[in-house]
Motif scaffolding. Structure first.
Motif, PDB file in Angstrom:
ATOM      1  N   LEU A 208       0.836  -1.196   0.000  1.00 13.13           N
ATOM      2  CA  LEU A 208       0.000   0.000   0.000  1.00 13.13           C
ATOM      3  C   LEU A 208       0.873   1.248   0.000  1.00 13.13           C
ATOM      4  O   LEU A 208       2.024   1.224   0.427  1.00 13.13           O
ATOM      5  CB  LEU A 208      -0.918   0.012   1.216  1.00 13.13           C
ATOM      6  CG  LEU A 208      -1.875  -1.172   1.361  1.00 13.13           C
ATOM      7  CD1 LEU A 208      -2.818  -0.951   2.542  1.00 13.13           C
ATOM      8  CD2 LEU A 208      -2.679  -1.371   0.091  1.00 13.13           C
ATOM      9  N   LYS A 209       0.304   2.351  -0.443  1.00 11.14           N
ATOM     10  CA  LYS A 209       1.040   3.622  -0.480  1.00 11.14           C
ATOM     11  C   LYS A 209       0.937   4.304   0.886  1.00 11.14           C
ATOM     12  O   LYS A 209       0.403   5.407   1.022  1.00 11.14           O
ATOM     13  CB  LYS A 209       0.482   4.517  -1.586  1.00 11.14           C
ATOM     14  CG  LYS A 209       0.670   3.949  -2.984  1.00 11.14           C
ATOM     15  CD  LYS A 209       0.059   4.861  -4.034  1.00 11.14           C
ATOM     16  CE  LYS A 209       0.234   4.295  -5.430  1.00 11.14           C
ATOM     17  NZ  LYS A 209      -0.406   5.148  -6.462  1.00 11.14           N
ATOM     18  N   LEU A 210       1.443   3.603   1.885  1.00  7.83           N
ATOM     19  CA  LEU A 210       1.414   4.083   3.260  1.00  7.83           C
ATOM     20  C   LEU A 210       2.744   3.749   3.925  1.00  7.83           C
ATOM     21  O   LEU A 210       3.413   2.803   3.526  1.00  7.83           O
ATOM     22  CB  LEU A 210       0.288   3.412   4.058  1.00  7.83           C
ATOM     23  CG  LEU A 210      -1.149   3.674   3.626  1.00  7.83           C
ATOM     24  CD1 LEU A 210      -2.103   2.744   4.363  1.00  7.83           C
ATOM     25  CD2 LEU A 210      -1.521   5.134   3.900  1.00  7.83           C
ATOM     26  N   ILE A 211       3.087   4.490   4.969  1.00  5.26           N
ATOM     27  CA  ILE A 211       4.320   4.191   5.691  1.00  5.26           C
ATOM     28  C   ILE A 211       4.231   2.817   6.354  1.00  5.26           C
ATOM     29  O   ILE A 211       5.242   2.149   6.561  1.00  5.26           O
ATOM     30  CB  ILE A 211       4.624   5.286   6.738  1.00  5.26           C
ATOM     31  CG1 ILE A 211       6.038   5.081   7.311  1.00  5.26           C
ATOM     32  CG2 ILE A 211       3.554   5.335   7.816  1.00  5.26           C
ATOM     33  CD1 ILE A 211       6.481   6.204   8.220  1.00  5.26           C
ATOM     34  N   HIS A 212       2.998   2.355   6.644  1.00  2.00           N
ATOM     35  CA  HIS A 212       2.815   1.020   7.213  1.00  2.00           C
ATOM     36  C   HIS A 212       3.394  -0.057   6.290  1.00  2.00           C
ATOM     37  O   HIS A 212       3.733  -1.147   6.720  1.00  2.00           O
ATOM     38  CB  HIS A 212       1.330   0.699   7.385  1.00  2.00           C
ATOM     39  CG  HIS A 212       0.511   1.763   8.033  1.00  2.00           C
ATOM     40  ND1 HIS A 212       0.415   3.038   7.545  1.00  2.00           N
ATOM     41  CD2 HIS A 212      -0.275   1.727   9.126  1.00  2.00           C
ATOM     42  CE1 HIS A 212      -0.389   3.744   8.321  1.00  2.00           C
ATOM     43  NE2 HIS A 212      -0.812   2.977   9.297  1.00  2.00           N
TER      44      HIS A 212
ATOM     45  N   GLU B  74       8.495  12.112  10.194  1.00  2.00           N
ATOM     46  CA  GLU B  74       9.239  11.965  11.454  1.00  2.00           C
ATOM     47  C   GLU B  74       8.288  11.880  12.640  1.00  2.00           C
ATOM     48  O   GLU B  74       8.594  11.210  13.635  1.00  2.00           O
ATOM     49  CB  GLU B  74      10.204  13.144  11.617  1.00  2.00           C
ATOM     50  CG  GLU B  74      11.414  13.066  10.700  1.00  2.00           C
ATOM     51  CD  GLU B  74      12.321  14.276  10.816  1.00  2.00           C
ATOM     52  OE1 GLU B  74      13.523  14.128  10.538  1.00  2.00           O
ATOM     53  OE2 GLU B  74      11.825  15.370  11.162  1.00  2.00           O
ATOM     54  N   GLN B  75       7.153  12.559  12.552  1.00  2.00           N
ATOM     55  CA  GLN B  75       6.150  12.454  13.606  1.00  2.00           C
ATOM     56  C   GLN B  75       5.419  11.111  13.552  1.00  2.00           C
ATOM     57  O   GLN B  75       5.020  10.559  14.581  1.00  2.00           O
ATOM     58  CB  GLN B  75       5.127  13.595  13.467  1.00  2.00           C
ATOM     59  CG  GLN B  75       5.680  14.974  13.715  1.00  2.00           C
ATOM     60  CD  GLN B  75       5.893  15.284  15.186  1.00  2.00           C
ATOM     61  OE1 GLN B  75       5.448  14.543  16.053  1.00  2.00           O
ATOM     62  NE2 GLN B  75       6.598  16.367  15.475  1.00  2.00           N
ATOM     63  N   SER B  76       5.257  10.582  12.347  1.00  2.00           N
ATOM     64  CA  SER B  76       4.520   9.329  12.159  1.00  2.00           C
ATOM     65  C   SER B  76       5.343   8.101  12.534  1.00  2.00           C
ATOM     66  O   SER B  76       4.801   7.121  13.067  1.00  2.00           O
ATOM     67  CB  SER B  76       4.086   9.192  10.693  1.00  2.00           C
ATOM     68  OG  SER B  76       3.231  10.231  10.307  1.00  2.00           O
ATOM     69  N   ALA B  77       6.632   8.136  12.255  1.00  2.00           N
ATOM     70  CA  ALA B  77       7.479   6.946  12.377  1.00  2.00           C
ATOM     71  C   ALA B  77       7.414   6.268  13.748  1.00  2.00           C
ATOM     72  O   ALA B  77       7.340   5.028  13.818  1.00  2.00           O
ATOM     73  CB  ALA B  77       8.923   7.298  12.010  1.00  2.00           C
ATOM     74  N   PRO B  78       7.421   7.014  14.867  1.00  5.96           N
ATOM     75  CA  PRO B  78       7.354   6.325  16.162  1.00  5.96           C
ATOM     76  C   PRO B  78       6.039   5.571  16.383  1.00  5.96           C
ATOM     77  O   PRO B  78       5.968   4.705  17.257  1.00  5.96           O
ATOM     78  CB  PRO B  78       7.491   7.483  17.175  1.00  5.96           C
ATOM     79  CG  PRO B  78       8.184   8.573  16.416  1.00  5.96           C
ATOM     80  CD  PRO B  78       7.654   8.463  15.021  1.00  5.96           C
TER      81      PRO B  78
END
Length: 317
Positions: free
Chosen positions: A36-40, A262-266
């Motif tokens: 998917l086109k998501l950081i997940h 950077e806010q999402s990664a954690p």
């Protein structure tokens, strides 16, 4: 005659030399991996680093979990990552989808305006809350409301896609939203929103995205399944151990601003392990879907989960 023998030997050697690269090229096995086109779902973009000789992984991007799941069911890809909700919807409809590993946990959040009085789930009472129907996040927020003695009737749900939730909050169209990263990260980085809660305090834990395959693929291509899961383990572990590289890859592949990622990664836990805990969480999730009438029946769990490959990887790790 001597000259003729030399000529034939040289010709044969030349033929072998010329054919060798072609043989190697012909022996390369291409594995089509849906993401998917998501950081997940960023781990497959690290696969090339860990792909052994003789294999090539082609990453095929999808916009929605349902598209990714359908691509596996139709064998447009060999393997794919998508939300547990999409996997359960398919399995409950007797589609030959099998969960063989985990892909990502966490990655969701309840977000309200930065200066909003909303500071807890109870504070959502009477508020306009953006929710995407049928999503993993919907099941989580409904369970959190239940745990607080509330229901969907205590809020005003607003149907908004994940990509539009941040903008809807910024415009004041909603008071809060139940989003998927990087939406919450964008709201935090822009100063528009604040985190009300990461909704991981239910019996479903932080379960989110799974790694799936067609049932026939597992039966016909067990060796390739072992190879791709070995790659997936190394890529997931690498990305989690090198957050700066995960952020850089997400910025490059998703086109999001670095500050937001950077806010999402954690709040993103790339993983591959899928054992008794995850199976229990998935069964609880399925029961909620049944109670919400999102599925008509529970899937055949014995056929829906197949952990023998990750079990073997775990023993070797």
């Amino acid at each position: 005659m001597l000259h003729r023998r030399h000529f034939l030997a040289a010709s044969a050697a030349a033929a072998v030399t010329l054919q060798a690269p072609f043989v190697r090229a012909q022996s390369t096995t291409t594995i089509r991996m849906g993401a998917l086109k998501l950081i997940h779902s960023i781990a497959p973009h690290f696969y090339e680093k860990f792909t052994p000789d003789g294999y090539k992984v082609e990453v095929v991007p999808f916009e929605s979990p349902t598209e990714g799941k359908n691509a596996v069911v139709t064998k447009s890809v060999d393997f794919g990552m998508f939300g547990i909700a999409a996997a359960l919807l398919g399995a409950a409809a007797n589609e030959p989808i099998v969960v063989i590993a985990s892909a990502c946990n966490k990655g969701m959040a309840v977000v309200a305006g930065k200066d909003s009085p909303v500071a807890s789930i109870k504070d959502l009472k009477g508020k306009r809350v953006a929710i995407w129907p049928g999503s993993t996040q919907e099941v989580f927020i409904l369970e959190r409301l239940r745990m607080e003695g509330m229901s969907i009737k205590d809020i005003t749900p607003v149907r908004i896609s994940f990509s539009e939730m941040h903008l809807a909050l910024a415009r004041g169209d909603v008071d809060a939203y139940v989003g998927a990263e990087p939406g919450p990260g964008v709201s935090l980085a822009s100063g528009i929103g604040k985190i009300v809660e990461y909704p991981y305090g239910t019996a479903m834990g932080s379960l989110n995205m799974v790694f799936g395959a067609h049932r026939e693929t597992l039966a016909q291509k067990p060796d390739i399944t072992k190879v791709i899961l070995g790659i997936h383990r190394k890529a997931s572990d690498f990305a989690m151990a090198n957050r700066a590289e995960m952020v850089a890859m997400a910025v490059s592949k998703l086109g999001q601003k670095k500050e937001a990622i950077e806010q999402s990664a954690p709040n993103v836990d790339l993983t591959w392990k899928f054992g008794d805990t995850e199976i229990g969480q998935a069964k609880t999730y399925a029961q909620h879907m049944l109670e919400l009438k999102q599925i008509k029946q529970l899937p055949d769990f014995a056929a829906f989960f197949d952990t023998r490959f990750v079990d073997e990887i775990a023993r070797q790790a």
